[in-house]
Design an enzyme around this catalytic site. Structure first.
Site, PDB file in Angstrom:
ATOM      1  N   GLY A 136     -33.522  25.596  96.054  1.00 43.76           N
ATOM      2  CA  GLY A 136     -34.078  26.621  94.528  1.00 43.76           C
ATOM      3  C   GLY A 136     -33.215  25.129  93.674  1.00 43.76           C
ATOM      4  CG  ASN A 183     -38.907  27.498  93.409  1.00 44.91           C
ATOM      5  OD1 ASN A 183     -39.514  26.904  92.594  1.00 44.91           O
ATOM      6  ND2 ASN A 183     -38.686  28.882  94.437  1.00 44.91           N
ATOM      7  CG  HIS A 198     -40.102  32.651  95.510  1.00 49.57           C
ATOM      8  ND1 HIS A 198     -39.034  33.285  95.179  1.00 49.57           N
ATOM      9  CD2 HIS A 198     -38.885  32.217  96.273  1.00 49.57           C
ATOM     10  CE1 HIS A 198     -37.692  33.161  94.903  1.00 49.57           C
ATOM     11  NE2 HIS A 198     -37.281  32.195  95.674  1.00 49.57           N
ATOM     12  CD  GLU A 249     -36.967  30.762  99.272  1.00 55.03           C
ATOM     13  OE1 GLU A 249     -36.427  29.970  99.008  1.00 55.03           O
ATOM     14  OE2 GLU A 249     -37.395  31.559  98.837  1.00 55.03           O
ATOM     15  CB  SER A 297     -27.506  29.435  98.422  1.00 59.48           C
ATOM     16  OG  SER A 297     -26.977  30.739  97.131  1.00 59.48           O
TER      17      SER A 297
HETATM   18  P1  PGA Z   1     -31.734  28.508  95.614  1.00 58.03           P
HETATM   19  O1  PGA Z   1     -32.854  29.263  95.290  1.00 58.03           O
HETATM   20  O2  PGA Z   1     -31.704  27.287  96.091  1.00 58.03           O
HETATM   21  O3  PGA Z   1     -30.789  28.603  94.058  1.00 58.03           O
HETATM   22  O4  PGA Z   1     -31.054  30.398  96.705  1.00 58.03           O
HETATM   23  C1  PGA Z   1     -33.820  29.255  97.008  1.00 58.03           C
HETATM   24  C2  PGA Z   1     -35.496  29.205  96.584  1.00 58.03           C
HETATM   25  O5  PGA Z   1     -35.711  31.200  95.708  1.00 58.03           O
HETATM   26  O6  PGA Z   1     -36.226  29.464  96.675  1.00 58.03           O
END
Ligand code: PGA
Length: 263
Positions: free
Chosen positions: A243, A14, A101, A171, A222
């Site tokens: 992300g 993403n 999301h 998430e 993360s």
């Molecule tokens: P991140 O984002 O891996 O930067 O934490 C994941 C997401 O929000 O889809």
């Protein structure tokens, strides 16, 4: 759009509201050549809408394990919705769409009802929904009640055949965007595995075993090359939604490789 299933693993990248055209081209090419040799993993890139067309052209000859997804979508096909993007515009460019999301829920006030309309519309247009759910605050073992409420509302009105065409991304909101490379504030693999197990049990209770055993459930928050194995050692977790890590070719490719290997 075919049914989804748990025989393969998924990595969804993403990009959020990041990259300019030149970055998108460099990232797209690097990832394209890097995933070619990987097996057992379906890689889905979700760039900003404006890069979907050039990337679709870039990936038109494969590799077959690399697809595009949108980060959001309106549920109507067309109309007076300034600034929105419809399923008709997307259906020839993407196979997947991220819906619900937490950043859409929080910054743009998307409700469970709107997300449900989007899920239904995506399915009607042969786009596979990646439905995101997640609790806002960290607790002992996940806010199962809150998660199941989001799930129930997001999946309202769907029949079994449709439920076999959906991916869920768990998430925990408190774990998103905490990824410096140490990945220290991501959820632990054990925690994520436990909550994903509870989500799957809920799916079984509510929709039956045929659905719960088939539905891919991803972890997001993360996830990086440094912590990816933790998640993939958990048998309930079928892949990740990344992300920050998806914006760096090397890191992202390491994530994809590990997801394909550790299963
Ligand atoms: P991140 O984002 O891996 O930067 O934490 C994941 C997401 O929000 O889809």
């Amino acid at each position: 759009m075919g049914d989804v299933n748990r025989t393969k693993r998924y990595v969804v990248g993403n990009w959020k509201m990041n990259t300019q055209l030149a970055d998108a081209i460099v990232l797209g090419e690097g990832i394209k050549y890097g995933v070619e040799s990987l097996s057992g993993v379906e890689v889905v890139l979700c760039p900003p809408f404006v890069w979907l067309y050039p990337l679709a052209e870039m990936f038109s000859q494969g590799p077959t394990n690399l697809s595009l997804g949108a980060q959001n979508m309106h549920w109507e096909e067309k109309g007076t919705y300034t600034g929105e993007i419809s399923p008709l515009m997307l259906k020839d460019l993407v196979k997947y769409v991220i819906l619900g999301h937490s950043e859409r829920r929080y910054h743009f006030n998307e409700t469970d009802e709107m997300i449900n309309d989007k899920v239904i519309s995506a399915l009607d247009h042969n786009i596979t929904p990646i439905l995101c759910i997640g609790e806002w605050k960290k607790s002992e073992s996940g806010d199962v009640e809150g998660l199941t409420k989001q799930l129930k509302a997001g999946l309202a009105g769907l029949e079994e055949a449709q439920l076999k065409k959906i991916i869920i991304a768990y998430e925990p909101v408190w774990a998103i965007s905490k990824g410096d490379t140490s990945g220290q504030r991501a959820a632990s693999g054990e925690y994520a595995g436990e909550v994903v197990g509870k989500i799957r049990s809920y799916m079984e209770k509510e929709y039956g075993r045929a659905v719960s055993e088939n539905i891919p459930i991803l972890y997001g928050g993360s996830a990086t090359a440094d912590n990816i194995k933790e998640y993939m050692f958990e048998t309930e977790i079928d892949g990740v939604l990344a992300g920050g890590a998806s914006l760096k070719i090397d890191n992202f490719l390491q994530v994809c490789k590990a997801v394909g290997e550790y299963r």
